[in-house]
Design an enzyme around this catalytic site. Structure first.
Site, PDB file in Angstrom:
ATOM      1  N   LEU A 195      40.180 108.209  -0.047  1.00  0.00           N
ATOM      2  CA  LEU A 195      39.947 107.014  -0.749  1.00  0.00           C
ATOM      3  C   LEU A 195      41.636 106.138  -1.325  1.00  0.00           C
ATOM      4  O   LEU A 195      42.094 104.944  -1.239  1.00  0.00           O
ATOM      5  CB  LEU A 195      39.828 107.216  -2.084  1.00  0.00           C
ATOM      6  CG  LEU A 195      39.245 105.825  -2.952  1.00  0.00           C
ATOM      7  CD1 LEU A 195      39.009 105.180  -1.806  1.00  0.00           C
ATOM      8  CD2 LEU A 195      38.839 106.680  -3.946  1.00  0.00           C
TER       9      LEU A 195
ATOM     10  N   VAL B  50      43.013 104.824   1.632  1.00  0.00           N
ATOM     11  CA  VAL B  50      43.110 102.598   1.813  1.00  0.00           C
ATOM     12  C   VAL B  50      43.118 102.584   0.953  1.00  0.00           C
ATOM     13  O   VAL B  50      43.929 101.315   1.004  1.00  0.00           O
ATOM     14  CB  VAL B  50      41.442 103.502   1.582  1.00  0.00           C
ATOM     15  CG1 VAL B  50      40.558 101.413   1.637  1.00  0.00           C
ATOM     16  CG2 VAL B  50      41.103 103.862   2.924  1.00  0.00           C
ATOM     17  N   HIS B  51      43.101 102.585  -0.423  1.00  0.00           N
ATOM     18  CA  HIS B  51      44.053 101.955  -1.259  1.00  0.00           C
ATOM     19  C   HIS B  51      45.439 101.683  -0.988  1.00  0.00           C
ATOM     20  O   HIS B  51      45.930 100.640  -1.599  1.00  0.00           O
ATOM     21  CB  HIS B  51      43.875 102.811  -2.901  1.00  0.00           C
ATOM     22  CG  HIS B  51      44.621 101.911  -3.788  1.00  0.00           C
ATOM     23  ND1 HIS B  51      44.386 101.036  -4.710  1.00  0.00           N
ATOM     24  CD2 HIS B  51      45.787 102.204  -4.883  1.00  0.00           C
ATOM     25  CE1 HIS B  51      44.802 100.621  -5.607  1.00  0.00           C
ATOM     26  NE2 HIS B  51      46.259 101.274  -5.848  1.00  0.00           N
ATOM     27  N   ALA B  52      46.138 102.617  -0.654  1.00  0.00           N
ATOM     28  CA  ALA B  52      48.031 102.198  -0.391  1.00  0.00           C
ATOM     29  C   ALA B  52      47.827 101.425   0.883  1.00  0.00           C
ATOM     30  O   ALA B  52      48.767  99.991   0.767  1.00  0.00           O
ATOM     31  CB  ALA B  52      48.414 103.276   0.058  1.00  0.00           C
TER      32      ALA B  52
ATOM     33  N   HIS C 200      47.242  97.647  -0.551  1.00  0.00           N
ATOM     34  CA  HIS C 200      48.491  97.128  -1.404  1.00  0.00           C
ATOM     35  C   HIS C 200      49.557  96.761  -0.210  1.00  0.00           C
ATOM     36  O   HIS C 200      50.087  95.737  -0.558  1.00  0.00           O
ATOM     37  CB  HIS C 200      48.685  98.110  -2.214  1.00  0.00           C
ATOM     38  CG  HIS C 200      48.325  98.460  -3.577  1.00  0.00           C
ATOM     39  ND1 HIS C 200      48.736  97.320  -4.660  1.00  0.00           N
ATOM     40  CD2 HIS C 200      47.787  99.842  -4.544  1.00  0.00           C
ATOM     41  CE1 HIS C 200      47.521  97.794  -5.464  1.00  0.00           C
ATOM     42  NE2 HIS C 200      47.197  98.800  -5.876  1.00  0.00           N
TER      43      HIS C 200
END
Length: 110
Positions: free
Chosen positions: A74, A77-79, A82
């Site tokens: 997760l 995926v967040h990185a 961004h």
């Protein structure tokens, strides 16, 4: 895994810096400071390059089957989210700067 998480945080931090500089460049356009806008966009691009280098390292580790390689987490995926939005913001704002700069140059000639 710790190094991997540090690389992922580098992606997030660099992407955030890039997006911040891109929007600061857009603020320069309001003041018709196109030189300042271009300088900030160059800084944004450097931050994106740092994010890309970290991203490449994480992906290379994952593809190599290294024991410390991160699976699609997760956090990664967040990185990625961004990083991709920072690139989009920078690319779009670069075009906006060009449009306004050209418009202002034409109006000054008239």
């Amino acid at each position: 895994m710790e190094n991997n998480e540090q690389q992922i945080m580098t992606i997030i931090g660099s992407a955030g810096a890039s997006k911040g500089k891109a929007f600061a460049a857009l603020a320069c356009v309001r003041e018709r400071d196109y030189e300042g806008a271009r300088a900030l966009l160059a800084e944004a691009k450097e931050a994106d390059l740092a994010a890309h280098a970290a991203q490449t390292e994480v992906i290379t580790q994952a593809l190599s089957g290294a024991e410390n390689a991160a699976a699609a987490s997760l956090l990664m995926v967040h990185a990625q989210d961004h990083y991709m939005t920072s690139q989009l913001a920078r690319d779009l704002i670069e075009e906006i700067v060009k449009i306004f700069e050209e418009r202002d140059a034409e109006s000054e000639q008239a």
